[in-house]
Design an enzyme around this catalytic site. Structure first.
Site, PDB file in Angstrom:
ATOM      1  CB  SER A 162      -6.415  -3.265  -3.370  1.00  0.00           C
ATOM      2  OG  SER A 162      -5.052  -2.924  -3.624  1.00  0.00           O
ATOM      3  CG  HIS A 165       2.323   7.026   5.096  1.00  0.00           C
ATOM      4  ND1 HIS A 165       2.730   5.673   5.667  1.00  0.00           N
ATOM      5  CD2 HIS A 165       2.137   6.500   4.000  1.00  0.00           C
ATOM      6  CE1 HIS A 165       2.948   4.642   4.840  1.00  0.00           C
ATOM      7  NE2 HIS A 165       2.296   5.192   3.800  1.00  0.00           N
ATOM      8  CB  CYS A 181      -9.356  -4.867  -7.458  1.00  0.00           C
ATOM      9  SG  CYS A 181      -7.474  -4.318  -7.641  1.00  0.00           S
TER      10      CYS A 181
END
Length: 117
Positions: free
Chosen positions: A63, A68, A83
């Site tokens: 994944s 940010h 996952c």
């Protein structure tokens, strides 16, 4: 109940402002976090904003890890979504904390794709 993935949403406050604005440092942190949690790195992409701030994502076979940053307020928002049975997203947290040095942080832990057995 079984689930397909685990998603950690991280709120990191009062971080090292220089780290938050360091594009190469963010890339290294993403790589270290990926290795720490046992994931398979596909690529890392980052963007440096003007006058400040960095956005980045480590694309994983399992994944992603994203960040940010807002250096002007000492804040970073991160997601770690994995996952598979062999990856533990919690193991990425020390690499993140070591680099960003948050005075406080919150983590929301979400199980994705929950299935009734």
């Amino acid at each position: 109940m079984k689930h397909l993935g685990k998603h950690l949403i991280m709120e990191l406050w009062d971080c090292d402002k220089q780290a938050l604005d360091n594009q190469a440092g963010v890339e290294k942190m993403l790589e270290d976090a990926t290795n720490s949690c046992g994931a398979t790195l596909i690529c890392i992409r980052t963007h440096k904003f003007s006058p400040q701030g960095v956005t980045g994502v480590a694309v994983l076979a399992e994944s992603h890890i994203s960040i940010h940053t807002w250096p002007e307020i000492g804040y970073a928002a991160m997601d770690i979504f994995t996952c598979g049975e062999h990856v533990n997203p919690e193991d990425a947290i020390p690499a993140i904390r070591d680099f960003l040095k948050p005075a406080k942080f919150d983590i929301i832990d979400i199980k994705r794709g929950s299935m009734v057995e």
